[in-house]
Design an enzyme around this catalytic site. Structure first.
Site, PDB file in Angstrom:
ATOM      1  CD  GLU A 166      32.279  43.566  56.784  1.00  0.00           C
ATOM      2  OE1 GLU A 166      32.470  44.551  55.972  1.00  0.00           O
ATOM      3  OE2 GLU A 166      30.914  43.322  57.016  1.00  0.00           O
ATOM      4  CE  LYS A 169      29.876  47.156  53.247  1.00  0.00           C
ATOM      5  NZ  LYS A 169      30.575  46.184  54.269  1.00  0.00           N
ATOM      6  CG  ASP A 190      43.049  52.192  42.556  1.00  0.00           C
ATOM      7  OD1 ASP A 190      42.682  52.252  43.002  1.00  0.00           O
ATOM      8  OD2 ASP A 190      43.655  53.186  41.547  1.00  0.00           O
ATOM      9  CG  HIS A 230      27.648  40.435  61.331  1.00  0.00           C
ATOM     10  ND1 HIS A 230      28.033  40.334  59.484  1.00  0.00           N
ATOM     11  CD2 HIS A 230      28.008  41.441  61.720  1.00  0.00           C
ATOM     12  CE1 HIS A 230      28.761  41.711  59.543  1.00  0.00           C
ATOM     13  NE2 HIS A 230      28.536  42.268  59.644  1.00  0.00           N
TER      14      HIS A 230
HETATM   15  P1  NDP Z   1      52.575  50.086  35.497  1.00  0.00           P
HETATM   16  O1  NDP Z   1      53.018  51.593  34.554  1.00  0.00           O
HETATM   17  O2  NDP Z   1      53.448  49.895  36.712  1.00  0.00           O
HETATM   18  O3  NDP Z   1      52.553  49.283  33.833  1.00  0.00           O
HETATM   19  C1  NDP Z   1      52.442  47.888  33.602  1.00  0.00           C
HETATM   20  C2  NDP Z   1      53.604  47.955  33.316  1.00  0.00           C
HETATM   21  O4  NDP Z   1      53.657  46.621  33.315  1.00  0.00           O
HETATM   22  C3  NDP Z   1      53.894  48.018  31.495  1.00  0.00           C
HETATM   23  O5  NDP Z   1      53.915  49.465  31.202  1.00  0.00           O
HETATM   24  C4  NDP Z   1      54.967  47.207  31.470  1.00  0.00           C
HETATM   25  O6  NDP Z   1      56.027  48.120  31.123  1.00  0.00           O
HETATM   26  C5  NDP Z   1      54.638  45.816  31.905  1.00  0.00           C
HETATM   27  N1  NDP Z   1      54.569  44.575  31.728  1.00  0.00           N
HETATM   28  C6  NDP Z   1      54.886  42.929  31.414  1.00  0.00           C
HETATM   29  N2  NDP Z   1      54.610  42.849  30.525  1.00  0.00           N
HETATM   30  C7  NDP Z   1      53.281  43.183  30.266  1.00  0.00           C
HETATM   31  C8  NDP Z   1      51.670  42.746  29.119  1.00  0.00           C
HETATM   32  N3  NDP Z   1      51.386  41.330  30.264  1.00  0.00           N
HETATM   33  N4  NDP Z   1      51.000  43.760  29.507  1.00  0.00           N
HETATM   34  C9  NDP Z   1      51.384  44.980  29.786  1.00  0.00           C
HETATM   35  N5  NDP Z   1      52.326  45.820  30.562  1.00  0.00           N
HETATM   36  C10 NDP Z   1      53.181  44.725  30.643  1.00  0.00           C
HETATM   37  O7  NDP Z   1      51.263  49.891  35.947  1.00  0.00           O
HETATM   38  P2  NDP Z   1      49.840  50.390  35.395  1.00  0.00           P
HETATM   39  O8  NDP Z   1      49.861  51.208  34.093  1.00  0.00           O
HETATM   40  O9  NDP Z   1      48.835  49.137  34.947  1.00  0.00           O
HETATM   41  O10 NDP Z   1      49.000  51.721  36.558  1.00  0.00           O
HETATM   42  C11 NDP Z   1      48.257  50.884  37.396  1.00  0.00           C
HETATM   43  C12 NDP Z   1      48.626  52.211  38.223  1.00  0.00           C
HETATM   44  O11 NDP Z   1      48.332  52.729  38.356  1.00  0.00           O
HETATM   45  C13 NDP Z   1      47.667  51.192  39.717  1.00  0.00           C
HETATM   46  O12 NDP Z   1      48.689  51.141  40.638  1.00  0.00           O
HETATM   47  C14 NDP Z   1      47.196  52.667  39.892  1.00  0.00           C
HETATM   48  O13 NDP Z   1      46.297  52.467  41.590  1.00  0.00           O
HETATM   49  C15 NDP Z   1      47.904  53.435  39.860  1.00  0.00           C
HETATM   50  N6  NDP Z   1      46.541  54.689  39.080  1.00  0.00           N
HETATM   51  C16 NDP Z   1      45.283  54.701  38.598  1.00  0.00           C
HETATM   52  C17 NDP Z   1      45.046  56.016  38.287  1.00  0.00           C
HETATM   53  C18 NDP Z   1      43.077  55.560  37.527  1.00  0.00           C
HETATM   54  O14 NDP Z   1      42.820  54.271  38.186  1.00  0.00           O
HETATM   55  N7  NDP Z   1      42.860  56.299  37.497  1.00  0.00           N
HETATM   56  C19 NDP Z   1      45.377  56.776  37.811  1.00  0.00           C
HETATM   57  C20 NDP Z   1      46.650  56.487  38.058  1.00  0.00           C
HETATM   58  C21 NDP Z   1      47.084  55.767  38.252  1.00  0.00           C
HETATM   59  P3  NDP Z   1      57.068  47.414  30.438  1.00  0.00           P
HETATM   60  O15 NDP Z   1      56.881  48.163  28.968  1.00  0.00           O
HETATM   61  O16 NDP Z   1      58.261  48.505  30.435  1.00  0.00           O
HETATM   62  O17 NDP Z   1      57.715  45.968  29.864  1.00  0.00           O
END
Ligand code: NDP
Length: 422
Positions: free
Chosen positions: A83, A263, A279, A376
Site C-alpha cells: 500500500e 485498520k 505471522d 494518498h
Molecule cells: P518453531 O517450531 O521453529 O519453534 C521455535 C524453535 O526455535 C524452538 O522449538 C527452539 O528449537 C528454537 N529456539 C532457539 N532459540 C530459542 C529461544 N531463545 N527461545 C525459544 N525457542 C528457541 O516455531 P514456533 O513454535 O515459534 O512457531 C511459529 C510458527 O507457527 C509461525 O510460522 C506460525 O505461522 C505457525 N503457526 C501458528 C499458529 C497460530 O497462530 N494459530 C498455529 C500453528 C502454527 P530447539 O528446541 O530445537 O532449539
C-alpha cells in the site's frame, strides 16, 4: 476431452510436478510465453520447500520507516507493504513522536495461551484434579519440549474455565522464549491432553494454541507538543490536537469508525510483522479480539490533551518471534532483524506496537487536517503510472498529467503513457 483432462489434473494437483503445475496454470490463465517465463523467473527451489503446490514467489515492496524513537533509541524499521503512503506516514508519525519525548513502551506479561477443551464435564470435576496437580502438570508440559526451559521459558500456569453449553477449557500459559512458539505450545498441549484424557477418562474435543493475546499486551505511549502538529502555526496545532482527540473518541463509540481506525494501525503493524517473517494473521486475530474485549469493537489507541501536549497510547497484543518459524526460513526476515538491530523478542514486540502508534498518529493527523486524500493520491498516481507501463523517467510526467484530470484512472494513465511513447 480437454475439460476432462483438466478436471483430472485438478484432482491430482498435489501430485503434479512443478513443471506440470506451471503448464496447468498457464493453460488456465491463457498465459503468454512472457507471463509463463515470469512465473518461472520468480520461482525458487528454496521457496518451494516452504509451501505445498508451489508455483512461484510473490514479491512485495520493502521500505524503511525513518525514524522511530523508542525508549530513547532510534530505529530504522523495515516494512513490507503493497500500500503506497504507509511507510511515508509511519516515518512522519515517527518524526512527530520524536519531536516530543519519543515513544515509550511497556510489556506486562508475554505468555502464549493454549487450550484443551472437554465436553460434558464440569469445571469442578476438572479443577479437582488440575488445581492440586498444577506443578506436576506444568512439568509434564515442559517435558514435551525440554529445550524451552533451557532458553529461560516454559509452562507457567494453568486455568480452568467454563465456556458454556457443557464445554470446559483447560488453559495453559507458556513463556515461549524468543519464539512465537506455536509448535512449542502444540506439542505441550498434546502431552498434557493425553495425560488429562487418561485421568478424566474423556477425550478432549481439541488441544490447540489460542490466538488470544490478553497475556501478551504491549503498551506504547507518546506525548507530542501540540505546536508540532501543524507545520506553520501553533494555534492550528491545537485545533488539530483537539480533532485527533475527537477522532479517538469516535473510534471508541462507533464500530464502523473503530474498524477503520484499527485498520490504519494495522497498516504499520502488519508491514513490520511481515518484514520480520512473523505471522500477521495471528497478530490480526489477537488485535481484533482485544479490540472487542468488552463486547463492543473499539479503537485500539486513545488520544487525549494534557496541557500543551497531545498524549496517545496504544495497547494491543503482540507476540512475535525472533527465532523459529519463517524468521528462520526467509533470508530477508533475518536480514531485516539485523537492520533493526533487535535481538530479543520483547524489543521487537514493543517496536512493532510503537510503529503502530506512530502510524496511527500520522493517519489521524492527516484525517483531521489536510485530509488523507491529498498525500494518498500522489502515491496512487505513481502506482497508476507504473501499472500503465511508464518507465521510471516517465513516471513524474504521467503523475503530473494525471493530477490535472478530474477523474484519473488506469485507462487514462495508459493513454498518457501511449502518447509519451509515440
Ligand atoms: P518453531 O517450531 O521453529 O519453534 C521455535 C524453535 O526455535 C524452538 O522449538 C527452539 O528449537 C528454537 N529456539 C532457539 N532459540 C530459542 C529461544 N531463545 N527461545 C525459544 N525457542 C528457541 O516455531 P514456533 O513454535 O515459534 O512457531 C511459529 C510458527 O507457527 C509461525 O510460522 C506460525 O505461522 C505457525 N503457526 C501458528 C499458529 C497460530 O497462530 N494459530 C498455529 C500453528 C502454527 P530447539 O528446541 O530445537 O532449539
Amino acid at each position: 476431452d480437454e475439460k476432462r483432462a483438466m478436471k483430472e489434473q485438478f484432482a491430482q494437483f498435489r501430485r503434479l510436478t512443478w513443471q506440470q503445475r506451471l503448464t496447468v496454470a498457464s493453460q488456465l490463465g491463457d498465459l503468454t510465453t512472457i507471463q509463463r517465463q515470469m512465473l518461472a523467473d520468480n520461482a525458487s527451489e528454496d521457496d518451494a520447500l516452504l509451501t505445498e503446490n508451489y508455483l512461484t514467489s510473490y514479491h512485495l515492496p520493502e521500505g524503511l520507516a525513518a525514524t522511530i524513537r523508542m525508549n530513547g533509541h532510534d530505529y530504522l524499521v523495515p516494512m513490507v507493504t503493497e500500500e503506497p503512503s504507509v511507510i511515508a506516514a509511519a516515518s512522519y508519525g515517527g518524526k512527530m513522536a520524536a519531536s516530543g519525548d519519543g515513544i515509550v513502551t511497556r510489556t506486562d506479561t508475554n505468555l502464549l495461551m493454549g487450550q484443551i477443551v472437554f465436553q460434558t464435564v464440569t469445571v469442578a470435576e476438572i479443577s479437582r484434579f488440575v488445581t492440586p496437580n498444577e506443578a506436576k502438570l506444568l512439568s509434564l508440559a515442559n517435558q514435551a519440549h525440554p529445550s524451552i526451559v533451557k532458553y529461560g521459558g516454559g509452562a507457567r500456569k494453568l486455568r480452568v474455565r467454563a465456556l458454556g453449553e457443557g464445554f470446559v477449557s483447560v488453559d495453559l500459559f507458556v513463556d515461549t522464549g524468543e519464539a512465537m512458539g506455536a509448535n512449542i505450545m502444540n506439542s505441550m498441549l498434546e502431552a498434557l491432553g493425553h495425560h488429562l484424557q487418561d485421568v478424566l477418562e474423556q477425550h478432549p474435543v481439541m488441544s490447540i494454541l489460542a490466538n488470544d493475546g490478553q497475556q501478551t499486551l504491549v503498551t506504547a505511549a507518546v506525548n507530542v507538543p501540540v505546536a508540532n502538529l501543524a507545520k506553520r502555526n501553533a494555534a492550528v496545532g491545537l485545533t488539530v490536537a483537539k480533532r485527533i482527540v475527537a477522532a479517538s473518541q469516535i473510534a471508541q463509540l462507533d464500530v464502523s469508525r473503530a474498524t477503520t481506525h484499527n485498520k490504519g494501525i494495522m497498516n504499520g503493524v502488519d508491514a513490520v510483522v511481515m518484514a520480520t517473517g512473523n505471522d500477521w494473521r495471528a497478530v490480526e486475530a489477537s488485535a481484533h479480539a482485544y479490540a472487542a474485549r468488552d463486547g463492543q469493537y473499539r479503537g485500539l489507541s486513545r488520544w487525549q490533551l494534557a496541557g500543551d501536549r497531545l498524549v496517545g497510547a496504544l495497547t494491543m497484543p503482540m507476540h512475535l518471534g525472533v527465532v523459529g518459524g519463517a524468521t528462520a526460513s526467509l533470508p530477508l526476515a533475518k536480514l531485516n532483524q539485523q537492520i533493526l538491530q533487535v535481538k530479543d523478542v520483547a524489543t521487537l514486540n514493543q517496536l512493532t506496537v510503537a510503529l503502530g502508534l506512530a502510524q496511527n498518529l500520522a493517519a489521524l493527523r492527516a484525517l483531521v487536517s489536510e485530509g488523507i486524500q491529498q498525500g494518498h493520491m500522489q502515491l496512487q498516481y505513481r502506482n497508476l503510472a507504473v501499472a500503465a507501463g511508464a518507465t521510471p523517467e516517465q513516471v513524474p510526467t504521467v503523475v503530473e498529467a494525471l493530477k490535472t484530470h478530474a477523474h484519473p484512472s488506469a485507462t487514462l494513465a495508459k493513454a498518457i503513457v501511449t502518447k509519451l511513447n509515440q
